[in-house]
Design a protein around this motif. Sequence first.
Motif, PDB file in Angstrom:
ATOM      1  N   LEU A  66       0.830  -1.211   0.000  1.00  0.00           N
ATOM      2  CA  LEU A  66       0.000   0.000   0.000  1.00  0.00           C
ATOM      3  C   LEU A  66       0.865   1.263   0.000  1.00  0.00           C
ATOM      4  O   LEU A  66       0.531   2.248  -0.661  1.00  0.00           O
ATOM      5  CB  LEU A  66      -0.947  -0.020   1.203  1.00  0.00           C
ATOM      6  N   GLU A  67       1.968   1.222   0.720  1.00  0.00           N
ATOM      7  CA  GLU A  67       2.884   2.370   0.762  1.00  0.00           C
ATOM      8  C   GLU A  67       3.515   2.616  -0.601  1.00  0.00           C
ATOM      9  O   GLU A  67       3.646   3.766  -1.042  1.00  0.00           O
ATOM     10  CB  GLU A  67       3.966   2.120   1.813  1.00  0.00           C
ATOM     11  N   TRP A  68       3.918   1.537  -1.280  1.00  0.00           N
ATOM     12  CA  TRP A  68       4.508   1.693  -2.606  1.00  0.00           C
ATOM     13  C   TRP A  68       3.518   2.377  -3.543  1.00  0.00           C
ATOM     14  O   TRP A  68       3.878   3.279  -4.283  1.00  0.00           O
ATOM     15  CB  TRP A  68       4.916   0.349  -3.190  1.00  0.00           C
ATOM     16  N   GLU A  69       2.289   1.945  -3.483  1.00  0.00           N
ATOM     17  CA  GLU A  69       1.262   2.520  -4.350  1.00  0.00           C
ATOM     18  C   GLU A  69       1.004   3.985  -3.996  1.00  0.00           C
ATOM     19  O   GLU A  69       0.908   4.840  -4.885  1.00  0.00           O
ATOM     20  CB  GLU A  69      -0.030   1.704  -4.249  1.00  0.00           C
ATOM     21  N   GLU A  70       0.913   4.265  -2.726  1.00  0.00           N
ATOM     22  CA  GLU A  70       0.684   5.642  -2.272  1.00  0.00           C
ATOM     23  C   GLU A  70       1.818   6.565  -2.720  1.00  0.00           C
ATOM     24  O   GLU A  70       1.580   7.673  -3.207  1.00  0.00           O
ATOM     25  CB  GLU A  70       0.551   5.667  -0.749  1.00  0.00           C
ATOM     26  N   LYS A  71       3.048   6.092  -2.570  1.00  0.00           N
ATOM     27  CA  LYS A  71       4.195   6.910  -2.990  1.00  0.00           C
ATOM     28  C   LYS A  71       4.170   7.142  -4.496  1.00  0.00           C
ATOM     29  O   LYS A  71       4.410   8.261  -4.964  1.00  0.00           O
ATOM     30  CB  LYS A  71       5.506   6.245  -2.574  1.00  0.00           C
ATOM     31  N   GLU A  72       3.927   6.090  -5.256  1.00  0.00           N
ATOM     32  CA  GLU A  72       3.911   6.259  -6.711  1.00  0.00           C
ATOM     33  C   GLU A  72       2.814   7.237  -7.127  1.00  0.00           C
ATOM     34  O   GLU A  72       3.024   8.075  -8.000  1.00  0.00           O
ATOM     35  CB  GLU A  72       3.719   4.919  -7.419  1.00  0.00           C
ATOM     36  N   ASN A  73       1.661   7.149  -6.497  1.00  0.00           N
ATOM     37  CA  ASN A  73       0.570   8.074  -6.815  1.00  0.00           C
ATOM     38  C   ASN A  73       0.900   9.511  -6.428  1.00  0.00           C
ATOM     39  O   ASN A  73       0.290  10.442  -6.948  1.00  0.00           O
ATOM     40  CB  ASN A  73      -0.729   7.638  -6.137  1.00  0.00           C
ATOM     41  N   SER A  74       1.858   9.687  -5.520  1.00  0.00           N
ATOM     42  CA  SER A  74       2.296  11.022  -5.108  1.00  0.00           C
ATOM     43  C   SER A  74       3.578  11.445  -5.827  1.00  0.00           C
ATOM     44  O   SER A  74       4.236  12.407  -5.423  1.00  0.00           O
ATOM     45  CB  SER A  74       2.535  11.046  -3.595  1.00  0.00           C
TER      46      SER A  74
ATOM     47  N   VAL B 121       9.872   5.198  -5.471  1.00  0.00           N
ATOM     48  CA  VAL B 121       9.715   4.073  -4.553  1.00  0.00           C
ATOM     49  C   VAL B 121      10.988   3.248  -4.557  1.00  0.00           C
ATOM     50  O   VAL B 121      11.467   2.822  -5.609  1.00  0.00           O
ATOM     51  CB  VAL B 121       8.513   3.190  -4.955  1.00  0.00           C
ATOM     52  N   GLN B 122      11.515   3.009  -3.372  1.00  0.00           N
ATOM     53  CA  GLN B 122      12.659   2.119  -3.192  1.00  0.00           C
ATOM     54  C   GLN B 122      12.127   0.836  -2.577  1.00  0.00           C
ATOM     55  O   GLN B 122      11.683   0.849  -1.433  1.00  0.00           O
ATOM     56  CB  GLN B 122      13.698   2.761  -2.271  1.00  0.00           C
ATOM     57  N   THR B 123      12.121  -0.241  -3.348  1.00  0.00           N
ATOM     58  CA  THR B 123      11.664  -1.515  -2.795  1.00  0.00           C
ATOM     59  C   THR B 123      12.847  -2.259  -2.215  1.00  0.00           C
ATOM     60  O   THR B 123      13.955  -2.134  -2.721  1.00  0.00           O
ATOM     61  CB  THR B 123      10.986  -2.386  -3.877  1.00  0.00           C
TER      62      THR B 123
END
Length: 169
Positions: free
Chosen positions: A59-67, A71-73
């Motif tokens: 969910l955090e990855w998606e939120e960051k990408e949308n902002s 994203v660093q996985t």
Amino acid sequence: MRAYKNKQELMDEITKRAELFIGEFDDMSEARKDTLVDGVDRTPAQMIVYQLGWMRLLLEWEEKENSDVLVQTPHDDYKWNNLGGLHQSFYDLYKGYSMQELQREFREVVGNVQVFVGSLSDEDLFEPGGRKWAASTPANWPVWKWVHINTVAPFTTFRTKIRRWKRSS
């Protein structure tokens, strides 16, 4: 790895496996939730927290990408070769939660994952490159594979672990 015909099949499998997994903890004693047993590498609480941590990362990855945040996985503070440290950060975050609180949090986060998956187009979900964060590794997996390995797959394997834990305790 299992494949899915469509988004609804993935969502149904997440729901089914999540309920089977978390239901294993309904009779868990609060006094025993942090107990390790021989042959099982995590306590019951750690099993739930592991799931919470990885779902929250999705969910955090998606939120960051949308902002429009890079994203660093798997996480800004942890590389793929330090998953032990990442997992410990999950355990530290939820330290002190009761079994009931963990179960409630788990169900809430599964619901958030379902909303996320439901919001994706079939192209974004099933085609490689649907999200930059999903393409951040050489495998370039489509989003559904990331969702599967962080929900359905561990819900199933951890269910086996909690049953082994119950037999050993």
